[in-house]
Each structure stands twice: as structure tokens, then as C-alpha cells.
Design a protein around this motif. Structure first.
Motif, mmCIF file in Angstrom:
data_model
loop_
_atom_site.group_PDB
_atom_site.id
_atom_site.type_symbol
_atom_site.label_atom_id
_atom_site.label_comp_id
_atom_site.label_asym_id
_atom_site.label_seq_id
_atom_site.Cartn_x
_atom_site.Cartn_y
_atom_site.Cartn_z
ATOM 1 N N GLY A 32 0.826 -1.207 0.000
ATOM 2 C CA GLY A 32 0.000 0.000 0.000
ATOM 3 C C GLY A 32 0.856 1.251 0.000
ATOM 4 O O GLY A 32 1.848 1.327 0.734
ATOM 5 N N ASP A 51 -2.091 6.612 2.220
ATOM 6 C CA ASP A 51 -3.457 6.458 1.689
ATOM 7 C C ASP A 51 -4.022 5.050 1.823
ATOM 8 O O ASP A 51 -5.238 4.866 1.833
ATOM 9 C CB ASP A 51 -3.494 6.877 0.218
ATOM 10 C CG ASP A 51 -3.119 8.334 0.044
ATOM 11 O OD1 ASP A 51 -3.393 9.124 0.971
ATOM 12 O OD2 ASP A 51 -2.522 8.682 -0.981
ATOM 13 N N ALA A 52 -3.161 4.038 1.850
ATOM 14 C CA ALA A 52 -3.634 2.645 1.943
ATOM 15 C C ALA A 52 -2.873 1.956 3.071
ATOM 16 O O ALA A 52 -1.869 1.265 2.846
ATOM 17 C CB ALA A 52 -3.432 1.930 0.619
ATOM 18 N N SER A 78 -5.704 -2.493 5.332
ATOM 19 C CA SER A 78 -6.846 -1.944 4.584
ATOM 20 C C SER A 78 -7.024 -2.688 3.268
ATOM 21 O O SER A 78 -6.164 -3.473 2.846
ATOM 22 C CB SER A 78 -6.644 -0.443 4.329
ATOM 23 O OG SER A 78 -5.580 -0.224 3.416
ATOM 24 N N VAL A 102 -8.116 -2.430 -0.931
ATOM 25 C CA VAL A 102 -8.188 -1.556 -2.116
ATOM 26 C C VAL A 102 -8.873 -2.327 -3.236
ATOM 27 O O VAL A 102 -8.469 -3.451 -3.562
ATOM 28 C CB VAL A 102 -6.782 -1.121 -2.582
ATOM 29 C CG1 VAL A 102 -6.884 -0.278 -3.845
ATOM 30 C CG2 VAL A 102 -6.058 -0.346 -1.478
ATOM 31 N N ARG A 153 -11.009 1.170 -0.065
ATOM 32 C CA ARG A 153 -10.724 2.369 -0.851
ATOM 33 C C ARG A 153 -10.711 1.975 -2.323
ATOM 34 O O ARG A 153 -10.456 0.814 -2.649
ATOM 35 C CB ARG A 153 -9.358 2.929 -0.454
ATOM 36 C CG ARG A 153 -9.315 3.478 0.972
ATOM 37 C CD ARG A 153 -7.903 3.535 1.500
ATOM 38 N NE ARG A 153 -7.806 4.232 2.777
ATOM 39 C CZ ARG A 153 -8.090 3.691 3.974
ATOM 40 N NH1 ARG A 153 -8.496 2.438 4.064
ATOM 41 N NH2 ARG A 153 -7.962 4.399 5.088
ATOM 42 N N LEU A 190 -2.985 3.517 -5.272
ATOM 43 C CA LEU A 190 -3.116 3.218 -3.849
ATOM 44 C C LEU A 190 -2.305 1.994 -3.456
ATOM 45 O O LEU A 190 -1.937 1.847 -2.292
ATOM 46 C CB LEU A 190 -4.589 2.964 -3.498
ATOM 47 C CG LEU A 190 -5.527 4.167 -3.550
ATOM 48 C CD1 LEU A 190 -6.938 3.742 -3.155
ATOM 49 C CD2 LEU A 190 -5.030 5.276 -2.623
ATOM 50 N N ALA A 191 -2.079 1.095 -4.417
ATOM 51 C CA ALA A 191 -1.414 -0.168 -4.081
ATOM 52 C C ALA A 191 -0.620 -0.673 -5.278
ATOM 53 O O ALA A 191 -0.845 -0.251 -6.420
ATOM 54 C CB ALA A 191 -2.451 -1.211 -3.668
#
Ligand SMILES: O=C(O)c1cccc(C(=O)CC[C@H]2O[C@@H](n3cnc4c(=O)[nH]cnc43)[C@H](O)[C@@H]2O)c1
Length: 229
Positions: A77, A81-82, A86, A88, A136, A164-165
Motif C-alpha cells: 500500500g 493512503d492505503a 486496509s 483496495v 478504498r 493506492l497499491a
């Protein structure tokens, strides 16, 4: 197509059950989702990296008919943001290192006149699945080399501000799905930060748990998805 008969009248057509192929890289990821899949779904471990993923996903698609293909697994991530743990869901699946280095910087193959570097999953499905599992949404990059420095992470984010990833299979799975004219999704559970290598900071168990929990929430969304969106 199934047509519903109600009080002697024909009403709106019902969709046949969605046949889902979930492509993970390794058996541990496959096993994390296997018991939580919606009906009419198969999970297959297709190998690490875009080439293995494309070849083995295409082989699975040749064996049986499917309506939707999902690339699923753990991933790195981009911080902040990630965060680790979490989820995605990709609204773009982009091959980040498919291109050429030039004196003026990296050029994607599309700018060299070849192929594609991005696949776009169905927007309504991305939105609804992400809402169902609290993910996300953004770009998920496919790389052949795991990022191991802050400089490379910053360079990827400079070129892909919505990333994000990163992971290693999504674009390969998407190419196989495209060869069968099928829609594709990618979902990643963040096991580590993209950046300087720090194996002690990996949270693979936590990420696999989050991935399984997500699949446990997908069935109603997939059942109600209008495939013509
Ligand atoms: O040795 C390392 O430093 C290292 C760091 C991150 C990942 C790896 C892997 O070999 C895992 C590859 C496997 O897991 C997915 N994955 C997980 N995290 C990342 C990542 O940060 N960047 C790219 N891929 C990642 C990937 O999709 C593979 O299936 C080694």
C-alpha cells in the motif's frame, strides 16, 4: 437467459447466476477466500507475477465458462493512503513497468505504439463492492519488481498519482480476461507499505484475514450487479 413468469405474464428477465473466477497468486491467498466465495465461484492460484498470472488465468478460462474474473491477493500500500490491513478495489489496473526507459524518462508501451497498459473494471461494481467491504478505490499498479526504496515509491506515485497499491498479477489477470472479452476486478489487502524493504513489518496474516472478510460480503453485490452497466 431465464425469464420470470408471474401470474401468467412475462416480467423482467432474470439474470442467470454469475459465474466468477477468482485468481490469486499463491495457495495461501486462494485458501483465505475459498470458503467465503459466493455461489458459482471458483478460486485458482495462478502464480506470482504478471506472466504466470496471465497464462494460468487464460488456462482456467479455457476450461470453464465465466462471467467475471477477479484478481485477488495481498499487496503493498502507498502510504498514508492505503494503510496496512486496509482493502483496495482497483478502478484502474495499470502495468507500471511495461514500457521503455528513455533519456527523458519512462515511456509506457502505449506511447511506443503497442498494446495497453490499463484495464478499467466496471465502475458500478467497483463502487458497490468497495462500499460493501469498506475498501478504498483507486489505481492498483502491477509491477514485475517489488518496490524496495522510497525513491522508487515516489517515482511510481509521481507517474501514477491515483495509485493506492502495487502487486504483481492484476494486469496479467486482466489481459487474460480481456482475451475472453470478460470484465475484470482487482482487490488487494495491504500487507506491507510500498517503500524501503522491511520484512519484519509485513502483516500477511492480517491481510489474508481482511481479504477473506471482504469476499464474505460480496455475494449480494454480485447477485444484483447489472452486467450491462
Ligand atoms: O522480499 C521483499 O522485500 C518483498 C516485499 C514485498 C513482497 C514480496 C513478495 O515476494 C510478495 C509477492 C506477492 O505478494 C504480492 N505483494 C505483496 N506485497 C507487495 C508489494 O509491496 N509489491 C508488489 N507485490 C506485492 C504480489 O502480488 C505477489 O503475489 C517480497
Amino acid at each position: 437467459m431465464v425469464v420470470q413468469a408471474q401470474e401468467g405474464r412475462l416480467t423482467a428477465p432474470l439474470q442467470s447466476p454469475l459465474r466468477l473466477l477468482v485468481a490469486t497468486a499463491v495457495p495461501a491467498e486462494r485458501d483465505a477466500v475459498a470458503d467465503l466465495l459466493p455461489p458459482h465461484a471458483d478460486a485458482v492460484a495462478v502464480g506470482v507475477g504478471p506472466a504466470a498470472a496471465a497464462a494460468h488465468t487464460a488456462a482456467a478460462l479455457a476450461r470453464a465458462p465465466y462471467d467475471l474474473v477477479v484478481s485477488a491477493g495481498i499487496g503493498g500500500g502507498f502510504q498514508p493512503d492505503a494503510p496496512i490491513g486496509s482493502l483496495v478495489v482497483a478502478d484502474e489496473i495499470t502495468a507500471a513497468d511495461l514500457g521503455a526507459e528513455t533519456p527523458d524518462g519512462f515511456l509506457p508501451v502505449t506511447e511506443l505504439g503497442f498494446g495497453a497498459v490499463t484495464h478499467r473494471p466496471p465502475p458500478s461494481l467497483v463502487r458497490d463492492l468497495a462500499a460493501a467491504c469498506g475498501a478504498r478505490t483507486g489505481t492498483v499498479l502491477t509491477v514485475s519488481t517489488v518496490t524496495g526504496s522510497a525513491a522508487r515509491a515516489a517515482e511510481l506515485r509521481r507517474r501514477h498519482p491515483r495509485a493506492l497499491a502495487e502487486a504483481m498479477e492484476g494486469f496479467g489477470v486482466a489481459e487474460a480476461a480481456a482475451a475472453y472479452a470478460l470484465p475484470v476486478l482487482e482487490i488487494r489487502a495491504v500487507s506491507n507499505a510500498v517503500g524501503p524493504r522491511d520484512r519484519g513489518a509485513w502483516r500477511i496474516g492480517e491481510a489474508l484475514g481482511a481479504l477473506g472478510d471482504a469476499f464474505g460480503k460480496f455475494a449480494p453485490v454480485l447477485e444484483s450487479w447489472n452486467r450491462h452497466d
